[in-house]
Design an enzyme around this catalytic site. Structure first.
Site, PDB file in Angstrom:
ATOM      1  N   ARG A 238      -5.923  -2.897  12.039  1.00  0.00           N
ATOM      2  CA  ARG A 238      -5.213  -3.988  11.374  1.00  0.00           C
ATOM      3  C   ARG A 238      -5.677  -5.289  12.025  1.00  0.00           C
ATOM      4  O   ARG A 238      -5.923  -5.327  13.242  1.00  0.00           O
ATOM      5  CB  ARG A 238      -3.690  -3.857  11.565  1.00  0.00           C
ATOM      6  CG  ARG A 238      -3.045  -2.736  10.759  1.00  0.00           C
ATOM      7  CD  ARG A 238      -3.073  -2.989   9.262  1.00  0.00           C
ATOM      8  NE  ARG A 238      -2.426  -1.932   8.487  1.00  0.00           N
ATOM      9  CZ  ARG A 238      -3.041  -0.856   7.990  1.00  0.00           C
ATOM     10  NH1 ARG A 238      -4.337  -0.682   8.188  1.00  0.00           N
ATOM     11  NH2 ARG A 238      -2.364   0.041   7.293  1.00  0.00           N
ATOM     12  N   GLU A 267      -4.676 -11.196   4.734  1.00  0.00           N
ATOM     13  CA  GLU A 267      -5.419 -10.529   3.655  1.00  0.00           C
ATOM     14  C   GLU A 267      -4.766 -10.818   2.312  1.00  0.00           C
ATOM     15  O   GLU A 267      -3.541 -10.723   2.216  1.00  0.00           O
ATOM     16  CB  GLU A 267      -5.451  -9.024   3.909  1.00  0.00           C
ATOM     17  CG  GLU A 267      -6.232  -8.683   5.165  1.00  0.00           C
ATOM     18  CD  GLU A 267      -6.212  -7.192   5.525  1.00  0.00           C
ATOM     19  OE1 GLU A 267      -5.735  -6.365   4.719  1.00  0.00           O
ATOM     20  OE2 GLU A 267      -6.678  -6.864   6.623  1.00  0.00           O
ATOM     21  N   HIS A 286     -10.765  -4.651   3.359  1.00  0.00           N
ATOM     22  CA  HIS A 286      -9.822  -3.575   3.740  1.00  0.00           C
ATOM     23  C   HIS A 286     -10.024  -2.331   2.854  1.00  0.00           C
ATOM     24  O   HIS A 286      -9.166  -1.972   2.056  1.00  0.00           O
ATOM     25  CB  HIS A 286      -8.368  -4.072   3.660  1.00  0.00           C
ATOM     26  CG  HIS A 286      -7.446  -3.212   4.487  1.00  0.00           C
ATOM     27  ND1 HIS A 286      -6.319  -3.684   5.096  1.00  0.00           N
ATOM     28  CD2 HIS A 286      -7.496  -1.893   4.803  1.00  0.00           C
ATOM     29  CE1 HIS A 286      -5.703  -2.699   5.736  1.00  0.00           C
ATOM     30  NE2 HIS A 286      -6.410  -1.603   5.576  1.00  0.00           N
TER      31      HIS A 286
HETATM   32  C1  DGY Z   1      -4.393   2.849   5.918  1.00  0.00           C
HETATM   33  O1  DGY Z   1      -4.126   3.822   5.181  1.00  0.00           O
HETATM   34  O2  DGY Z   1      -3.589   2.441   6.765  1.00  0.00           O
HETATM   35  C2  DGY Z   1      -5.738   2.218   5.807  1.00  0.00           C
HETATM   36  O3  DGY Z   1      -5.754   0.963   6.392  1.00  0.00           O
HETATM   37  C3  DGY Z   1      -6.170   2.099   4.358  1.00  0.00           C
HETATM   38  O4  DGY Z   1      -7.510   1.739   4.261  1.00  0.00           O
END
Ligand code: DGY
Length: 321
Positions: A238, A267, A286
């Protein structure tokens, strides 16, 4: 009578069919993401909510007094206020396991793309700038094979990355994690390191830790200074696990070689973010788990979590016990 549920985003047909077999389904069919206010109205009478990314907090839970389960189509669940869920006795679920290999593949792709300057040189060729050059060093990158990878967060995805790094690229594997992983150490000849030690030794620093209070801004100015000047930083966790301004400064000052980024502080990324101007930074929107097969598997797992809870069998993947 079937329990009522709301789906706040599109899911594959197969998953929708499965949900309709077990529940009375209402879903958002708008072109854009569902606005928060509409979401709050739509969930007023439902017992289950299938979602991703939406902030699940006290306000939302108060708007849905019958809610029993919120199922996130995502392994990360930093959009959940877990204490609020617990306080209202609402079960939260996520989708572990089914995306590990897909996210690990993207991690390796970002390492390779940054090290071998794939995005930058792709633009160069397509801009029709490729002419015979005197000095081929213009196209040089750095090797991934036989380099040292430092994995921060040795969960299932971390292990899938370690497996690829060790056996696909003959890399030396260092890792930092809340707890040591003796099994992983054996399998990948991985060495546990304290964070400063990992940062000093790794050629590729790969961020895979979930976002929690402890990991918020885990890497900042000091940490980027500890890395090798030749280091490549990859973030597939993240954006908030890193102080993004410190990362930008480190890249601008040449404190590190480059970065491959799937995630950002904000984002979608702001249009004036300096990262977008840097040729040594590879950015993707992402997409860690974004393949058709994996997103279908995630949606199905999220659906199975909802159905299991609403049938009184408990959650398959509860985010709190
Ligand atoms: C998640 O599932 O947390 C991932 O970041 C998706 O790409």
């Amino acid at each position: 009578m079937k329990p009522k549920i709301f789906i706040s985003q599109p899911v594959p047909e197969k998953v929708e069919q499965y949900l309709r077999e077990h529940c009375e389904v209402k879903e958002w069919r708008g072109e854009d993401r569902i606005p928060r206010e509409t979401l709050l109205q739509e969930i007023a009478n439902v017992e289950g909510l299938l979602t991703a990314w939406h902030k699940i907090d006290e306000e939302l839970l108060a708007a849905a007094p019958n809610l029993k389960v919120v199922s996130n189509v995502s392994v990360g669940y930093n959009n959940f206020d877990v204490e609020a869920l617990r306080g209202r006795n609402v079960i939260g679920t996520n989708t572990p396991y089914v995306l590990d290999d897909t996210v690990a593949d993207l991690t390796i792709a970002l390492m390779l793309a940054t090290a071998r300057r794939i995005a930058e040189l792709d633009q160069y060729v397509k801009a029709k700038k490729w002419e015979p050059v005197k000095d081929e060093a213009l196209f040089f990158g750095v090797d991934v094979h036989h380099a040292t990878i430092g994995i921060i967060g040795m969960g299932r995805i971390g292990e899938a990355v370690a497996q690829r790094a060790k056996f696909g690229f003959n890399m030396d594997v260092l890792y930092h994690n809340r707890s040591q992983k003796p099994e992983a150490e054996k399998k990948y000849e991985a060495e546990y390191c304290e964070l400063p030690d990992l940062l000093r030794r790794a050629d590729f620093v790969v961020m895979l830790t979930p976002l929690t209070e402890e990991t918020h801004h885990l890497l900042g100015e000091q940490e980027f200074k500890q890395m090798k000047k030749s280091a490549i930083f990859v973030n597939v966790s993240r954006g908030q696990t890193v102080d993004e301004l410190a990362l930008i400064t480190a890249l601008q000052n040449g404190d590190i070689y480059g970065a491959g980024l799937d995630v950002f502080q904000k984002e979608p990324i702001e249009k004036d973010n300096p990262l977008l101007e840097m040729s040594n930074v590879v950015t993707v929107p992402h997409i860690g788990s974004a393949t058709a097969q994996t997103r279908e598997a995630m949606a199905m797992r999220a659906a199975q979590n909802i159905v299991s809870v609403l049938q009184g069998k408990g959650a398959i993947d509860p985010v709190y016990k």
